[in-house]
Design an enzyme around this catalytic site. Structure first.
Site, PDB file in Angstrom:
ATOM      1  N   GLY A  89       1.696  -3.166  -1.100  1.00  0.00           N
ATOM      2  CA  GLY A  89       1.502  -2.291  -2.303  1.00  0.00           C
ATOM      3  C   GLY A  89      -0.203  -2.776  -2.874  1.00  0.00           C
ATOM      4  O   GLY A  89      -0.509  -2.268  -3.352  1.00  0.00           O
ATOM      5  N   ARG A  90      -0.058  -3.868  -2.655  1.00  0.00           N
ATOM      6  CA  ARG A  90      -1.484  -4.297  -2.976  1.00  0.00           C
ATOM      7  C   ARG A  90      -2.071  -5.617  -1.765  1.00  0.00           C
ATOM      8  O   ARG A  90      -2.822  -6.265  -2.514  1.00  0.00           O
ATOM      9  CB  ARG A  90      -1.317  -4.911  -4.173  1.00  0.00           C
ATOM     10  CG  ARG A  90       0.075  -6.163  -4.061  1.00  0.00           C
ATOM     11  CD  ARG A  90      -0.280  -6.910  -5.522  1.00  0.00           C
ATOM     12  NE  ARG A  90       1.043  -7.871  -5.602  1.00  0.00           N
ATOM     13  CZ  ARG A  90       0.913  -9.129  -6.296  1.00  0.00           C
ATOM     14  NH1 ARG A  90      -0.203  -9.209  -7.950  1.00  0.00           N
ATOM     15  NH2 ARG A  90       1.491  -9.659  -6.549  1.00  0.00           N
ATOM     16  N   GLY A 123      -2.495  -1.951  -7.051  1.00  0.00           N
ATOM     17  CA  GLY A 123      -2.633  -2.504  -5.732  1.00  0.00           C
ATOM     18  C   GLY A 123      -3.702  -3.636  -5.747  1.00  0.00           C
ATOM     19  O   GLY A 123      -4.274  -4.021  -5.187  1.00  0.00           O
ATOM     20  N   ARG A 173      -4.556 -14.849   2.562  1.00  0.00           N
ATOM     21  CA  ARG A 173      -3.137 -15.132   2.758  1.00  0.00           C
ATOM     22  C   ARG A 173      -3.288 -15.618   4.275  1.00  0.00           C
ATOM     23  O   ARG A 173      -3.730 -14.458   4.844  1.00  0.00           O
ATOM     24  CB  ARG A 173      -2.278 -14.528   2.559  1.00  0.00           C
ATOM     25  CG  ARG A 173      -0.892 -14.595   2.682  1.00  0.00           C
ATOM     26  CD  ARG A 173       0.264 -14.108   1.656  1.00  0.00           C
ATOM     27  NE  ARG A 173       0.455 -13.538   2.080  1.00  0.00           N
ATOM     28  CZ  ARG A 173       1.443 -12.866   1.305  1.00  0.00           C
ATOM     29  NH1 ARG A 173       1.890 -13.098   0.348  1.00  0.00           N
ATOM     30  NH2 ARG A 173       1.886 -11.513   1.481  1.00  0.00           N
ATOM     31  N   ARG A 180       9.148  -9.669   7.966  1.00  0.00           N
ATOM     32  CA  ARG A 180       9.828 -10.022   6.997  1.00  0.00           C
ATOM     33  C   ARG A 180      11.357  -9.361   7.930  1.00  0.00           C
ATOM     34  O   ARG A 180      11.169  -8.479   8.230  1.00  0.00           O
ATOM     35  CB  ARG A 180       9.687  -9.266   5.695  1.00  0.00           C
ATOM     36  CG  ARG A 180       7.905  -9.859   5.624  1.00  0.00           C
ATOM     37  CD  ARG A 180       7.318  -8.114   4.529  1.00  0.00           C
ATOM     38  NE  ARG A 180       5.995  -8.360   3.998  1.00  0.00           N
ATOM     39  CZ  ARG A 180       5.523  -9.133   2.833  1.00  0.00           C
ATOM     40  NH1 ARG A 180       6.840  -9.101   2.395  1.00  0.00           N
ATOM     41  NH2 ARG A 180       4.740  -9.227   2.790  1.00  0.00           N
ATOM     42  N   ASP A 249      12.528  -8.765   1.389  1.00  0.00           N
ATOM     43  CA  ASP A 249      11.141  -8.432   1.512  1.00  0.00           C
ATOM     44  C   ASP A 249      10.528  -9.491   1.667  1.00  0.00           C
ATOM     45  O   ASP A 249       8.945 -10.186   2.219  1.00  0.00           O
ATOM     46  CB  ASP A 249      10.397  -7.346   1.074  1.00  0.00           C
ATOM     47  CG  ASP A 249      10.467  -7.030  -0.416  1.00  0.00           C
ATOM     48  OD1 ASP A 249      11.736  -6.991  -0.937  1.00  0.00           O
ATOM     49  OD2 ASP A 249       9.673  -7.630  -1.060  1.00  0.00           O
ATOM     50  N   ASP A 259       4.924 -15.172  -0.006  1.00  0.00           N
ATOM     51  CA  ASP A 259       5.534 -15.101  -1.186  1.00  0.00           C
ATOM     52  C   ASP A 259       5.435 -15.586  -2.368  1.00  0.00           C
ATOM     53  O   ASP A 259       6.422 -15.429  -3.501  1.00  0.00           O
ATOM     54  CB  ASP A 259       6.030 -13.728  -1.458  1.00  0.00           C
ATOM     55  CG  ASP A 259       5.685 -12.039  -1.520  1.00  0.00           C
ATOM     56  OD1 ASP A 259       4.881 -12.090  -1.788  1.00  0.00           O
ATOM     57  OD2 ASP A 259       5.863 -11.446  -0.827  1.00  0.00           O
TER      58      ASP A 259
HETATM   59  P1  AMP Z   1       6.857  -9.079  -4.707  1.00  0.00           P
HETATM   60  O1  AMP Z   1       7.634  -8.906  -5.813  1.00  0.00           O
HETATM   61  O2  AMP Z   1       5.066  -9.226  -4.898  1.00  0.00           O
HETATM   62  O3  AMP Z   1       7.481  -8.903  -3.314  1.00  0.00           O
HETATM   63  O4  AMP Z   1       6.436  -7.778  -4.627  1.00  0.00           O
HETATM   64  C1  AMP Z   1       7.606  -6.752  -4.421  1.00  0.00           C
HETATM   65  C2  AMP Z   1       6.755  -5.380  -3.910  1.00  0.00           C
HETATM   66  O5  AMP Z   1       5.769  -4.517  -4.692  1.00  0.00           O
HETATM   67  C3  AMP Z   1       5.965  -4.786  -2.721  1.00  0.00           C
HETATM   68  O6  AMP Z   1       6.408  -4.001  -2.159  1.00  0.00           O
HETATM   69  C4  AMP Z   1       4.445  -5.571  -3.458  1.00  0.00           C
HETATM   70  O7  AMP Z   1       3.076  -4.904  -2.553  1.00  0.00           O
HETATM   71  C5  AMP Z   1       4.422  -3.618  -4.722  1.00  0.00           C
HETATM   72  N1  AMP Z   1       3.202  -4.555  -5.529  1.00  0.00           N
HETATM   73  C6  AMP Z   1       3.707  -6.108  -6.497  1.00  0.00           C
HETATM   74  N2  AMP Z   1       2.228  -5.671  -7.200  1.00  0.00           N
HETATM   75  C7  AMP Z   1       1.978  -4.684  -7.109  1.00  0.00           C
HETATM   76  C8  AMP Z   1       0.804  -3.675  -7.659  1.00  0.00           C
HETATM   77  N3  AMP Z   1       0.346  -3.767  -8.672  1.00  0.00           N
HETATM   78  N4  AMP Z   1       0.626  -2.347  -7.210  1.00  0.00           N
HETATM   79  C9  AMP Z   1       1.050  -1.949  -6.004  1.00  0.00           C
HETATM   80  N5  AMP Z   1       2.135  -2.428  -5.815  1.00  0.00           N
HETATM   81  C10 AMP Z   1       2.575  -3.292  -5.793  1.00  0.00           C
HETATM   82 MG    MG Z   2       6.738  -9.620  -1.165  1.00  0.00          MG
END
Ligand code: AMP
Ligand code: MG
Length: 478
Positions: A89-90, A123, A173, A180, A249, A259
């Site tokens: 997502g980002r 994002g 990164r 995953r 994930d 992560d």
């Molecule tokens: P994480 O907890 O970092 O593993 O993220 C979980 C999910 O949320 C992943 O699919 C990320 O890409 C998405 N995500 C986290 N932060 C953002 C953001 N600011 N904008 C869009 N997607 C996000």
């Molecule tokens: Mg993640």
């Protein structure tokens, strides 16, 4: 434009289209290079003689290097036990850089703007959390633990809106891959056998070429990932690392730690330690990490069943022992790791009890995990309450001629002096983000780069967090 010696290939982007979306990074207003990892750039053969203002637009995603093919990866995952379809997502992968030694590394920009998987997210990422990932991932690498690396952090010159407004940033990164458990779950959830098959081949080619020539590659892959993850979690337990968000994930197929959201290191030894503000039930507590790893691997095994055998019962019959092997692998390696931490040469039937009794004693005394093992490495008694245990340990250790010196060497290699102490990390990040002063951060990185070598004048970096035990909280940084 850039003088960096990129050699991109894009093998992931040749997989079935369902597994990713082509997506360019969204340019940012005023990119400024905050930190650059010269040592890693050397490892990658990038020869970064380029001035900082030349690197900033590149690592901000304002320009895409030749040969890159930016994509966002699709994946799913169990988040705190609940299945969700997710995706980058980002984060946007530029492609796979082939280093001069032939090794292949994903280069991914994190915080580089929205993608088709962003849902309601912006994002983007904030500077503090991206610098935090940089520090902790590099500390893990120096500790000798498999991990994604951090090549650069660029401030975007744009605000991001969280609980409060923060400066935005993009982290570059570097990973063996971003495959995953959740990547396989995505394909499995869509009953997309073609993608699953392609992912298995891709994962084997990239990480486990020895699985190629077996008659059941999917089963061999499962065994290999189980093996790698068992070792990884033993390493986490060795240094007191709490990942904090072991969703499927966030578990790699390569066996690298990935992560760095709410992760942190324990001070006082307590297996129930949780730092993450959102982990109310303690699902991802320090002592639960092996069990959770195995749970995640069971989700991985499920995705592979149709490729293990066409008869579902036979597939389960084959996958189950491969999965159950985790327990024995983990326990054997945990004990071997504890023997190193305690400097125990050879094997004695009482060693597991000796280790368990120390841990119980530490917990009862509220003793600092890192400092206790380091005191033992010097031969010192860490706290008075451990005297009876210490006598037992000394007796076990003294067996054999020259044993004490060999024992000490073993301990010095297994027990770090310096870990990223939470208060030190926070202080360095505060100075960098609020004060624009990067010196404390660089100093901390220098200390953490040689975690096993005790040096004069660095005692402050060995102090446990002065705050109340249990008071420190981490956030996902999203
Ligand atoms: P994480 O907890 O970092 O593993 O993220 C979980 C999910 O949320 C992943 O699919 C990320 O890409 C998405 N995500 C986290 N932060 C953002 C953001 N600011 N904008 C869009 N997607 C996000
Ligand atoms: Mg993640």
């Amino acid at each position: 434009m850039s003088a960096l010696r990129w050699h991109f290939d894009n093998s992931y982007a040749r997989l079935p289209e369902a597994l990713f979306s082509r997506q360019r990074p969204t340019p940012v207003r005023a990119p400024r290079l905050v930190i650059f990892n010269h040592a890693l750039a050397d490892t990658l053969g990038l020869e970064a003689g380029t001035a900082a203002d030349g690197l900033a637009p590149l690592f901000a995603g304002n320009m895409v290097p030749d040969g890159a093919m930016p994509i966002a990866q699709a994946y799913a995952g169990h988040q705190f036990g609940h299945f969700t379809v997710l995706g980058d997502g980002r984060a946007i992968a530029l492609g796979e850089h082939i280093a001069p030694d032939g090794r292949r590394f994903d280069i991914q920009l994190k915080g580089s703007g929205p993608t088709p998987y962003s849902r309601r997210g912006d994002g983007r990422a904030a500077l503090g959390p991206m610098l935090r990932e940089y520090v902790i991932s590099e500390a893990m690498h120096a500790l000798g633990i498999a991990t994604t690396r951090s090549l650069a952090v660029v401030a975007t010159g744009e605000p991001v809106y969280r609980e409060e407004t923060q400066p935005g940033a993009v982290l570059t990164r570097v990973a063996a891959s971003h495959l995953r458990v959740g990547t396989f779950q995505f394909a499995a959830a869509h009953r997309d056998i073609e993608s699953l098959r392609a992912l298995v081949t891709h994962a084997i080619d990239r990480h486990y070429p020895a699985c190629r020539d077996t008659d059941a590659p999917a089963l061999a892959l499962l065994r290999a990932v189980v093996d790698r993850q068992a070792s990884l979690v033993v390493d986490w337990m060795r240094v007191g690392f709490v990942h904090g968000v072991m969703n499927t994930d966030n578990m790699t197929i390569s066996g690298e730690t990935i992560d760095y959201g709410p992760c942190a290191f324990i001070d006082a030894y307590d297996p129930t330690t949780v730092f993450s503000s959102i982990d109310q039930g303690g699902r991802y507590a320090f002592g639960r990490q092996p069990r959770i790893a195995q749970w995640n691997l069971a989700r991985f095994a499920e995705t592979l069943l149709p490729l293990i055998h066409e008869d579902p019962d036979k597939a389960v019959e084959r996958a189950e022992p491969a999965l159950r092997a985790f327990q024995d692998l983990y326990e054997a390696r945990w004990l071997a790791m504890m023997r190193r931490k305690l400097g125990l040469l050879g094997e004695d039937a009482g060693d597991a009890a000796l280790a368990a009794d120390l841990l119980a004693g530490m917990q009862a005394q509220g003793a600092d995990y890192t400092n206790t093992f380091r005191a033992l490495s010097r031969g010192d008694l860490p706290v008075e309450g451990l005297r009876p245990w210490h006598d037992r340990w000394q007796a076990r250790r003294a067996q054999g001629a020259g044993a004490i010196e060999a024992s000490r060497d073993l301990m010095r290699q297994a027990n770090p002096v310096y870990i990223p102490r939470n208060h030190q990390v926070e202080a360095a990040l505060d100075a960098a983000v609020a004060g624009g002063d990067l010196q404390p951060l660089h100093r901390l990185l220098d200390v953490l780069a040689l975690p096993y070598v005790e040096r004069a004048g660095l005692a402050a970096y060995t102090e446990p967090n002065p705050a109340e035990p249990g008071a420190y909280q981490t956030f996902c940084g999203t």
